[in-house]
Design a protein around this motif. Structure first.
Motif, short mmCIF file in Angstrom:
data_model
loop_
_atom_site.label_atom_id
_atom_site.label_comp_id
_atom_site.label_asym_id
_atom_site.label_seq_id
_atom_site.Cartn_x
_atom_site.Cartn_y
_atom_site.Cartn_z
N ALA A 126 0.83 -1.20 0.00
CA ALA A 126 0.00 0.00 0.00
C ALA A 126 0.87 1.26 0.00
CB ALA A 126 -0.90 -0.01 1.22
N VAL A 127 0.51 2.20 -0.89
CA VAL A 127 1.19 3.49 -0.95
C VAL A 127 0.12 4.57 -1.06
CG1 VAL A 127 2.77 4.96 -2.26
CG2 VAL A 127 3.21 2.51 -2.10
N ASN A 128 0.24 5.63 -0.27
CA ASN A 128 -0.71 6.73 -0.33
C ASN A 128 0.08 8.03 -0.24
OD1 ASN A 128 -2.95 8.41 -0.20
ND2 ASN A 128 -3.13 8.20 2.02
N GLU A 129 0.21 8.71 -1.40
CA GLU A 129 1.04 9.92 -1.44
C GLU A 129 0.25 11.15 -1.85
OE1 GLU A 129 4.08 8.47 -4.09
OE2 GLU A 129 5.41 8.04 -2.41
N GLY A 130 -1.10 11.04 -1.91
CA GLY A 130 -1.91 12.21 -2.24
C GLY A 130 -1.78 12.64 -3.68
N GLY A 131 -2.72 13.47 -4.12
CA GLY A 131 -2.69 13.95 -5.50
C GLY A 131 -3.29 12.95 -6.46
N THR A 132 -3.93 13.44 -7.52
CA THR A 132 -4.58 12.57 -8.50
C THR A 132 -4.31 13.07 -9.91
OG1 THR A 132 -6.35 12.30 -6.85
CG2 THR A 132 -6.75 11.36 -9.02
N PRO A 133 -3.07 12.95 -10.41
CA PRO A 133 -2.75 13.41 -11.76
C PRO A 133 -3.26 12.42 -12.82
CG PRO A 133 -0.80 12.48 -10.76
CD PRO A 133 -1.86 12.46 -9.70
N MET A 134 -4.58 12.35 -12.95
CA MET A 134 -5.22 11.34 -13.79
C MET A 134 -4.88 11.52 -15.27
SD MET A 134 -9.27 10.30 -13.71
CE MET A 134 -9.27 10.25 -11.91
N CYS A 135 -4.82 12.77 -15.72
CA CYS A 135 -4.51 13.01 -17.13
C CYS A 135 -3.10 12.53 -17.47
CB CYS A 135 -4.66 14.50 -17.46
SG CYS A 135 -6.36 15.10 -17.39
N GLU A 136 -2.14 12.88 -16.61
CA GLU A 136 -0.77 12.44 -16.84
C GLU A 136 -0.69 10.92 -16.85
OE1 GLU A 136 3.71 12.82 -14.84
OE2 GLU A 136 2.00 13.83 -13.92
N ALA A 137 -1.42 10.28 -15.92
CA ALA A 137 -1.40 8.82 -15.86
C ALA A 137 -1.97 8.21 -17.13
CB ALA A 137 -2.19 8.34 -14.64
N MET A 138 -3.08 8.75 -17.63
CA MET A 138 -3.69 8.19 -18.83
C MET A 138 -2.85 8.45 -20.07
SD MET A 138 -7.79 8.41 -18.37
CE MET A 138 -8.56 7.41 -17.08
N HIS A 139 -2.15 9.57 -20.10
CA HIS A 139 -1.21 9.80 -21.20
C HIS A 139 -0.12 8.72 -21.19
CE1 HIS A 139 -2.38 13.43 -23.26
NE2 HIS A 139 -2.50 14.11 -22.13
N LYS A 140 0.35 8.36 -19.98
CA LYS A 140 1.37 7.32 -19.88
C LYS A 140 0.82 5.98 -20.32
CE LYS A 140 5.43 5.75 -18.73
NZ LYS A 140 6.62 6.15 -19.52
N VAL A 141 -0.41 5.66 -19.92
CA VAL A 141 -1.05 4.42 -20.36
C VAL A 141 -1.11 4.37 -21.88
CG1 VAL A 141 -3.18 3.09 -20.35
CG2 VAL A 141 -2.40 4.15 -18.25
N ALA A 142 -1.53 5.47 -22.50
CA ALA A 142 -1.64 5.51 -23.96
C ALA A 142 -0.28 5.27 -24.62
CB ALA A 142 -2.21 6.86 -24.40
N GLU A 143 0.74 5.90 -24.10
CA GLU A 143 2.09 5.73 -24.64
C GLU A 143 2.52 4.27 -24.58
OE1 GLU A 143 6.42 6.64 -22.73
OE2 GLU A 143 5.03 8.34 -22.81
N VAL A 144 2.30 3.64 -23.44
CA VAL A 144 2.71 2.25 -23.26
C VAL A 144 1.90 1.30 -24.15
CG1 VAL A 144 2.74 0.35 -21.59
CG2 VAL A 144 3.57 2.61 -20.92
N LEU A 145 0.59 1.54 -24.25
CA LEU A 145 -0.27 0.61 -24.98
C LEU A 145 -0.12 0.75 -26.49
CD1 LEU A 145 -3.54 0.36 -22.88
CD2 LEU A 145 -1.47 -1.03 -22.82
N VAL A 146 0.14 1.93 -26.99
CA VAL A 146 0.41 2.07 -28.43
C VAL A 146 1.63 1.23 -28.80
CG1 VAL A 146 1.26 3.66 -30.19
CG2 VAL A 146 -0.70 4.30 -28.78
N GLU A 147 2.67 1.32 -27.99
CA GLU A 147 3.88 0.53 -28.25
C GLU A 147 3.58 -0.96 -28.15
OE1 GLU A 147 8.34 -0.08 -26.26
OE2 GLU A 147 7.19 1.74 -25.87
N TRP A 148 2.80 -1.37 -27.12
CA TRP A 148 2.50 -2.78 -26.93
C TRP A 148 1.65 -3.32 -28.08
CZ3 TRP A 148 -1.43 -6.24 -26.64
CH2 TRP A 148 -1.15 -7.51 -26.08
N CYS A 149 0.65 -2.58 -28.50
CA CYS A 149 -0.23 -3.04 -29.58
C CYS A 149 0.52 -3.13 -30.91
CB CYS A 149 -1.44 -2.12 -29.72
SG CYS A 149 -2.64 -2.27 -28.37
N ASP A 150 1.43 -2.20 -31.14
CA ASP A 150 2.24 -2.26 -32.36
C ASP A 150 3.11 -3.52 -32.37
OD1 ASP A 150 1.21 0.09 -33.32
OD2 ASP A 150 2.93 1.34 -32.73
N ALA A 151 3.55 -3.95 -31.18
CA ALA A 151 4.41 -5.13 -31.08
C ALA A 151 3.62 -6.43 -31.04
CB ALA A 151 5.30 -5.02 -29.84
#
Length: 253
Positions: free
Chosen positions: A105-130
Motif C-alpha cells: 500500500a502506498v498513499n502519497e496524495g494527488g490525483t494526476p489522472m490526465c498524466e497517468a492516462m497519457h502514460k497508459v496511452a504511450e505504453v499501450l500504443v507501443e505494446w499493440c504495435d508489437a
C-alpha cells in the motif's frame, strides 16, 4: 486512500491486497506442467503526489508491462496467511497458506489522472504495435478522487481507440469512496449517478463486454445491453467482484 474500511484496512491496503490476489489467480490459471505460460502480459501504473510511474517494485520496477512468467518469478516477498477450510466432517480447521506479494500500500496524495492516462496511452500504443494479433488490452483504472490535472475524458476516449487487429482497448473505471450515497456497479445509464464527476467516469468507461456477462451474472449482478464496466462508491465485495470479473479469460490452452 488512507480511509479505513470495514475490514480494518485502509483503502490503499485493501486495493493492494486485491491486486496481489488477482495476479496470483492469473498465475494459477496460467500454470501448466511445464510452468507458467505467458497467456497474459500485465502492466501496473501508479500515480499520485510522487508523479506517474511503474507500480511494480524490485526487479520489475524498470518497466511497466511484463509477461506473467516474469512477474511470477519476481515477487517482493511471500507472506503466510491463515484461513479456515472444511475438515470434511462438518467443521472448520485453520490452515496456513502462502500469499505472494507484488504490491504494498502506498498513499502519497494527488490525483494526476490526465498524466497517468497519457502514460497508459504511450505504453499501450507501443505494446499493440508489437502484438498486432493479440487480444486488445484491458485497462482497469482505480481512483478514490477527482483528477487534479484537468479533464481526462478526451484522453480516455483516445485510449479506447488504441487497437490490435482483434479490436480496441477496453477501459474499466472503479471509484472507491465511503462517503454518503449508495454503491453503483455496472449501470446502464448515468441518470442515477449523483454528480458530474461520476457521470464523467461512466461516460469514460467501455460498454460491458459480452464475453464477461456470464461471469457478472454468476456473482449476482444484473447486466444490460447498455451497461458500462464502471463502479462508483464501490464497497469491499464490489471491489473484489470488479477485479475478478474484469480479469476473466477463456480458452487458455
Amino acid at each position: 486512500m488512507d480511509e479505513i474500511l470495514d475490514s480494518g484496512e485502509s483503502k490503499a491496503e485493501f486495493v493492494a491486497n486485491v491486486l496481489n490476489k488477482t495476479l496470483y489467480q492469473l498465475v494459477i490459471r496460467s500454470t501448466r506442467a511445464d510452468g507458467v505460460r505467458n497467456y497474459f502480459d500485465v502492466g501496473v501504473i501508479a500515480y499520485g503526489g510522487a508523479g506517474v510511474g511503474s507500480g511494480f517494485r524490485g526487479a520489475l520496477s524498470s518497466g511497466i508491462i511484463h509477461p506473467l512468467s516474469e512477474i511470477e518469478a519476481n515477487v517482493l516477498r511471500v507472506d503466510e496467511k491463515h484461513k479456515k477450510v472444511s475438515d470434511g466432517a462438518g467443521g472448520l480447521v485453520e490452515v496456513s497458506v502462502k500469499f505472494p506479494v507484488w504490491f504494498e500500500a502506498v498513499n502519497e496524495g494527488g490525483t494526476p489522472m490526465c498524466e497517468a492516462m497519457h502514460k497508459v496511452a504511450e505504453v499501450l500504443v507501443e505494446w499493440c504495435d508489437a502484438h498486432p494479433g493479440s487480444y486488445p488490452p484491458t485497462i482497469i483504472h482505480v481512483t478514490d478522487g477527482q483528477s487534479t490535472d484537468g479533464d481526462p475524458s478526451r484522453i480516455a476516449d483516445g485510449l479506447k481507440q488504441i487497437a490490435t487487429q482483434d479490436g480496441t482497448c477496453l477501459l474499466f473505471n472503479l471509484h472507491i469512496d465511503r462517503t454518503g450515497g449508495s454503491a453503483v456497479l455496472f449501470p446502464a445509464t448515468e441518470r442515477g449517478l449523483p454528480d458530474s464527476y461520476s457521470k464523467m467516469l461512466y461516460r469514460m468507461s467501455s460498454v460491458f463486454p459480452p464475453h464477461l456477462v456470464a461471469a457478472a451474472q454468476a456473482k449476482g449482478h444484473e447486466v444490460e445491453e447498455d451497461s458500462r464496466f464502471f463502479g462508483y462508491k464501490a464497497n469491499i465485495e464490489e471491489i473484489v467482484d470488479f477485479f475478478e470479473i474484469g480479469t476473466q479469460a477463456a480458452n487458455l490452452r
